[in-house]
Every structure is written in C-alpha cells, then in structure tokens.
Design an enzyme around this catalytic site. Structure first.
Site, PDB file in Angstrom:
ATOM      1  N   GLU A 430     -58.692 -37.938  -6.847  1.00  0.00           N
ATOM      2  CA  GLU A 430     -58.645 -38.664  -8.113  1.00  0.00           C
ATOM      3  C   GLU A 430     -57.654 -37.993  -9.060  1.00  0.00           C
ATOM      4  O   GLU A 430     -57.812 -36.834  -9.422  1.00  0.00           O
ATOM      5  CB  GLU A 430     -60.051 -38.669  -8.748  1.00  0.00           C
ATOM      6  CG  GLU A 430     -60.110 -39.258 -10.146  1.00  0.00           C
ATOM      7  CD  GLU A 430     -61.512 -39.159 -10.753  1.00  0.00           C
ATOM      8  OE1 GLU A 430     -62.420 -38.609 -10.095  1.00  0.00           O
ATOM      9  OE2 GLU A 430     -61.675 -39.615 -11.894  1.00  0.00           O
ATOM     10  N   ASP A 503     -63.840 -36.290  -9.430  1.00  0.00           N
ATOM     11  CA  ASP A 503     -64.591 -35.522 -10.417  1.00  0.00           C
ATOM     12  C   ASP A 503     -66.075 -35.832 -10.270  1.00  0.00           C
ATOM     13  O   ASP A 503     -66.452 -36.925  -9.842  1.00  0.00           O
ATOM     14  CB  ASP A 503     -64.156 -35.911 -11.843  1.00  0.00           C
ATOM     15  CG  ASP A 503     -62.725 -35.491 -12.127  1.00  0.00           C
ATOM     16  OD1 ASP A 503     -62.212 -34.617 -11.401  1.00  0.00           O
ATOM     17  OD2 ASP A 503     -62.127 -36.057 -13.076  1.00  0.00           O
ATOM     18  N   ASP A 505     -68.262 -36.921 -12.176  1.00  0.00           N
ATOM     19  CA  ASP A 505     -68.736 -37.672 -13.348  1.00  0.00           C
ATOM     20  C   ASP A 505     -68.818 -39.162 -13.013  1.00  0.00           C
ATOM     21  O   ASP A 505     -68.599 -39.551 -11.867  1.00  0.00           O
ATOM     22  CB  ASP A 505     -67.811 -37.423 -14.556  1.00  0.00           C
ATOM     23  CG  ASP A 505     -66.372 -37.855 -14.269  1.00  0.00           C
ATOM     24  OD1 ASP A 505     -66.135 -38.531 -13.241  1.00  0.00           O
ATOM     25  OD2 ASP A 505     -65.489 -37.510 -15.070  1.00  0.00           O
ATOM     26  N   ASP A 507     -66.940 -41.739 -13.721  1.00  0.00           N
ATOM     27  CA  ASP A 507     -65.698 -42.321 -13.208  1.00  0.00           C
ATOM     28  C   ASP A 507     -65.480 -41.939 -11.754  1.00  0.00           C
ATOM     29  O   ASP A 507     -65.079 -42.765 -10.935  1.00  0.00           O
ATOM     30  CB  ASP A 507     -64.499 -41.831 -14.035  1.00  0.00           C
ATOM     31  CG  ASP A 507     -64.187 -42.790 -15.170  1.00  0.00           C
ATOM     32  OD1 ASP A 507     -64.833 -43.866 -15.224  1.00  0.00           O
ATOM     33  OD2 ASP A 507     -63.306 -42.466 -15.990  1.00  0.00           O
TER      34      ASP A 507
END
Ligand code: 0RA
Length: 642
Positions: A430, A503, A505, A507
């Site tokens: 990402e 990541d 998180d 997203d």
C-alpha cells in the site's frame, strides 16, 4: 468369579473410554475452538436427523439457553430407555459408552456418520459440564442427568405422564476444555439452513434465549436443492431456471441440482450422507465426467459441434455452473480420505453417479432444446476464449514479454532475480513510500515489490472488461503472468506467494478486502492453493533501556508490559513509519515475520459473504451487517499462521 471379572473389565473400559475423549478432544471433534464447540450441537442433531429420516418426527429444534447450554429436541419415537443387555439403562449406554451412538440406530435408515460426524452422544457428554436427556414415549416422560460425562450418573427419573413422543438433550459445554463456550446464533442458523436444504420436508428451528430479545428462525423447504440454488444465487444473474433430478444406482441414491449464471466460475457443492465433502471425491469425479460427456453427445447429435471441432472440455462446460450434488452411500461401503476426511473414497460412487447423471441429464437436454442450445453456444464461446488466451500466453512465454506487459510493469514492479517461481514472493504494498522502503529492505533474490496506488477496484460490482481497463489490476495480472478469470492458471504464476502488505488501519483492511475479493472471483485457484497471504506488520515497538522488541497484537503488548514494567512504546500507524531495515526485520524476513495464509474454509459461506458484503444489493449488505455486528476476516476465510 468369571462373571465378576467380566463386569470389572467392561466397567473399567467404559471409564477409560470417556476419559480418552476429555484427554484428546481434538481426536473426536476436530478441535477445541469455536468449530469444535459447534460440532457438539451437530453430533446431537445428527441423531435426531436419523430419527426424522427414518420417518419419525418432522421437526428438530435447537435452542441456545440463557445459562450457556444448548437443547436439541426432536419429535421421534424417543430414545430407548429400557434395560440394556449389559445390565444398565440403554440411555446410560448411549451417553457413556464411546461409539455406542451408531449402534442404536434402527435398521433400514442409514446413519449420517461420515468423517468426524456421528461419533456420538457420548462424546458430547464427555465434553460437557452436565447433560440431561428427557425422553417422552408410551405416555411417560423420563429423565437422566450426567456430570462431566460419566463422573456422576443420575438415576432414571420418572417425571410424569405425557401424550407426546420425542427426545430432548440439553448439554452445557465444559469451559475447561473449550477455548470458547459461546455458541454463535448465526453459525447455528447457517448450518441448520443447510441441513434443511438437504432434507426437504423436515423443519429446523433455531431459538436463541440469551439476548434481551428472543431470536427465532425456522428453516423448512419443500424442494430443498432448488431453494439452495436460489439462496446461493440471490445476488447473481442466472441464465435459466434451476434444474434438479434424482436417481439410484447400485444402492447409491443421487440428488442433483444445477443452474447457470453469467459468471465464469464453477461451483460444485457436494455432500455424502448429508455431510459436506469439501474436497470432493469419487462422486464429484463421476458427476463431472458424466456432465461433460452428456453435453458433448448432445452437441454432436444436433450438429452444434461439427466433425472437425474438438470436444468441449469440462472447464468450458462448467463455466458459470453451480451444482449441488447430494449422495447417500450405504454405511458398509462408506470411505473417506484426506487429512480432514473431506473427500469421498468409495469407488462405487463414481459409476453410480455417472449412471444417474448420464441418463437424467441426457433426458433433460433433449426435453429442453432451447435452453440446451443456448448453453452449448455459451460453452463453445468459453472454449474459444480459452484457446485464444492459451495461445497468447504460450507466445508470451516463448517470445519476449508482450509490449503491453512491459509498458505496464516498467517503473512499477521491482522484480526478483530468481527464475524459480516456487520460491518467489510478490509483495503488494500500500502506497509508494512503503513501496520504496520495501524495495530497499527486501531480499531481491526472491522478493518482488509492486506498490499499489490508491484504492483497488471493487471487482464484485464490475465486469471483466472493467477489470481489463483498470490500470492497478492490470498491472497485478501481468506481474503474476498467469492470466485472469476463466483463463487463469495458478501453475503459470510467476510467484509462489502473493503477499498483501498494508497499514494496520481501516484503509489497509479495505485494500485487503478489495484484493481478496478480486483473487476470490478472478484467481480463485490461487486462494484455493494457499498462495495468497496477508502480512502482519507490528503495531508497536517497545523499548526498555537499550533493548527493543516488536508487538503484533494488543495482547502481546499487555504481556510485555506485565513482564517488563515501565516501557517506552512507539505505535506504528503505517508501514511508512518504518525504515527499510525495520520493515524487513518485522514484516518481510521469513525468519521473523508472521503471515496469514488465506484459504476458503467453507465454500457456501464464502460465496454468500463475498456476494453480500461486496455486491450490488446494498439491502442484503445492510441486513447482514445489522445481524452480525462484528465482522472479522477469520469468519470467512480460514486463517493459518505460516
Ligand atoms: C432406535 C430405536 C428407537 C428409537 C431411537 C433409536 C431413537 C434415537 C434417537 C436419537 C435422537 N432421537 C432419537 N429418537 C429415537 C425406538 C425405541 C423403542 O421403540 O424402544
């Protein structure tokens, strides 16, 4: 003297029996996690189902009680509660003697025993804090209670008179054995629905008394296999009404239902004696070969395939085909294979299914000429497309890379040096900055990096041509070099592992889900062969003095805090916060990293979940999310550390 000896021997054996279950529960119920826990319910339900299939009682009720116990009730004849030849009550034998479960099934019906199933009521009893069984028959209601299996065996109590018949078993799983004793209403419903699909006319009721509001669901289908297809295809575009047929050969009963959708994928859900055969087996082999042959014979007979044309291949014939295959195999010849016993071995099943399908499908094709012709044309198109794709791939492999692939990949993909696809790993990373660190930190001998920019397309909501137009996915397809959709061939993959690195998180999770949806729909063999992984970057770096350590979960952090006292904690919000060597050390180095291997644990569940959560129908998604507050990856995909 001899008598006493005999009595002692057998009673010692009985005690040893249930202790063996408690010592090694995994041997009897597969595992002691949530799967093993739910397995207890199905053990008891299996017995009730046998009774119903023998023609006694049409309703089975599963109740999740407030105190954490579960009740399974049927309307059968009531379990036998007279004196057993061994000198104790038959109920006691059923619930305290290992493997006695199968022996009291009356003659005529078949047992649902298969693989791990049907090992019996005694196993459930052994793994329960307590268990009660109530039996109603001949105007009487009686009850017996057990604690920790056979640790405390109650007397047969007479509870009074009744005019109904049936059995009711209530058990409370032993929390010292299971990692969780929390029954999942949803999971019980899914399985109950599946059982109802396979047993037309029998109702399965699931009740949950644990929450503030009682929940209750009833599943009963008059034409179960057709309803099963409708359920699976709720969010798909179908090309025809569902078809079903049944027949028998060599004592093996065969039920089939199928329907085509406009997808390119094939899905075969097979069952043996009502137990899912996740890994197929001889019955599926017979089904597929008979299906292909019947279609080819039809296509030749009516000149759709000309003399010069090659036969349609199985994969062309099954493009877009969903099949449900349910067979009943007599106990005496039942054989399961494979590590999880999910594959039917019985050799007789192949010719038996072949005979039924050849006969009935040929008849259906003749009787439905319009639909048959439409389907054959669709299969011929699939065959042409596959040929063309194969040629293009062969040329690409022989010659230089195609211009298109080169243009797509240049400047983006950092390739690995090795020529050995099996050891090579493709990291999908990402963001460009993390991509940069990954490029610097990797072992370039076998690790390749492909940075992903921005959001990935939701492939559940678009067509193949949308995918071909999408730069991000196209780059990925060409990097793997194994085709896409119907012409995907995992053996051609340039990489043995595809590792999604995002990541930790929201997203990042979203990108994972979008990529997994793409792999599931368009490169499913990659997932089925365990080649897709999710990298787990650390959440924290913990330092004390000169030493530092990484934590990958909050539990790990808590444990370290307890162990070390005052510590310095750095929370990683994204991959980008790590430098190249940190990224290598924590997330990419096979010596230290942890990866989640993505697999398909339950084909029916996975299919529905992907369609529901990623598909067009927002209403379905909304309902699902409302009913299932917490959605975790682990519920849909098997997760292994590797
Ligand atoms: C064998 C014989 C009889 C009943 C059953 C089995 C029976 C087993 C189960 C398991 C769950 N529910 C059940 N209901 C009935 C008949 C017994 C008799 O006639 O004495």
């Amino acid at each position: 003297m001899a008598n006493t000896q005999h009595y002692d021997d057998s009673s010692i054996q009985i005690l040893k029996g249930l202790d063996a279950v408690r010592k090694r529960p995994g041997m009897y119920i597969g595992s002691t996690d949530t799967h093993g826990l739910h397995h207890l319910i199905w053990e008891i339900v299996d017995n009730a189902v046998d009774e119903a299939l023998n023609g006694y009682g049409k309703k089975i009720t599963i109740t999740l009680n407030e105190d954490g116990s579960c009740t399974v009730e049927d309307e059968g004849r009531g379990m036998p509660d007279g004196m057993h030849a061994s000198g104790v009550n038959t109920l006691q034998v059923i619930f305290t003697v290992l493997h006695a479960g199968g022996k009291f099934t009356s003659t005529g019906g078949y047992k649902t025993a298969g693989g791990l199933h049907g090992v019996g009521a005694s196993v459930v009893n052994a793994l329960s804090e307590w268990l009660t069984v109530e039996v109603a028959h001949d105007g009487q209601l009686v009850r017996m209670r057990f604690e920790y299996g056979d640790k405390k065996i109650g007397k047969l109590e007479k509870l009074g008179s009744t005019n109904r018949t049936g059995s009711r078993v209530t058990f409370k799983p032993d929390p010292s054995i299971f990692t969780t004793v929390d029954f999942k209403y949803d999971e019980v419903c899914e399985r109950a629905r599946e059982e109802a699909f396979l047993m037309s006319g029998i109702s399965f009721v699931v009740v949950d008394h644990r929450g503030k509001k009682e929940q209750k669901e009833t599943y009963c289908y008059t034409d179960g296999l057709i309803s099963f297809l409708e359920y699976l295809h709720e969010d798909r575009t179908v090309l025809m009404p569902p078809v079903k047929f049944s027949g028998s050969s060599q004592g093996i009963k065969v039920d089939v239902a199928f329907q085509y959708t406009d997808d390119y994928q094939e899905n075969t859900y097979s069952f043996v004696n009502l137990v899912r055969t996740m890994d197929g087996g001889s019955h599926e082999v017979g089904y597929k070969s008979a299906f292909t042959k019947a279609v080819n014979d039809y296509a030749r007979k009516y000149g759709l395939l000309k003399e010069k044309d090659k036969n349609l291949e199985g994969s062309d014939v099954r493009e877009g085909l969903t099949s449900i295959l349910s067979v009943s195999v007599p106990e005496e010849i039942l054989e399961f294979e494979g590590q999880t016993k999910g594959k039917l071995g019985t050799p007789q099943a192949k010719p038996a299914v072949d005979a039924v399908v050849s006969d009935k499908l040929a008849f259906w094709l003749e009787e439905n000429r319009d639909q048959s012709d439409m389907l054959v044309r669709k299969m011929m198109k699939a065959s042409l497309a596959r040929e063309a794709a194969r040629k293009a791939r062969d040329e690409a492999r022989k010659g230089k890379k195609t211009n298109k692939a080169e243009k797509l990949l240049s400047g983006k993909l950092a390739p690995a040096n090795s020529k050995d696809a099996r050891i090579k790993e493709l990291f999908l990373v990402e963001g460009d900055s993390a991509g940069g660190s990954a490029k610097q930190g990797r072992d370039s001998h076998y690790q390749a990096i492909l940075p992903l920019r921005g959001k990935v397309l939701n492939t559940e909501k678009c067509s193949m041509s949308d995918i071909e137009k999408n730069l991000e996915l196209n780059t990925l397809i060409h990097a793997l070099g194994a085709g896409v959709g119907p012409d995907f061939d995992y053996e051609e993959s340039n990489y043995g592992k595809v590792i999604i690195m995002t990541d930790a998180d929201d997203d990042g999770s979203h990108i994972q889900i979008l990529l997994l949806t793409f792999f599931y729909r368009y490169m499913r063999p990659l997932v089925e062969h365990g080649m897709v992984y999710i990298a787990l970057p650390p959440l924290y770096k913990v330092s004390k003095g000169k030493n530092s350590e990484y934590c990958y979960t909050d539990d790990e952090l808590d444990a370290l805090r307890k162990k070390l006292g005052k510590i310095e904690i750095q929370r990683y919000k994204g991959l980008g916060e790590m430098n190249a060597s940190q990224l290598w050390e924590t997330t990419m180095d096979p010596e230290h990293r942890s990866l989640i291997q993505v697999g398909i644990h339950d084909g029916v569940m996975a299919e529905r979940r992907v369609a529901t959560l990623m598909g067009e129908k927002a209403e379905l998604r909304k309902r699902w999310i409302e009913d299932n507050i917490s959605f975790t990856l682990e519920d849909n995909f098997k997760v292994d550390n590797g």
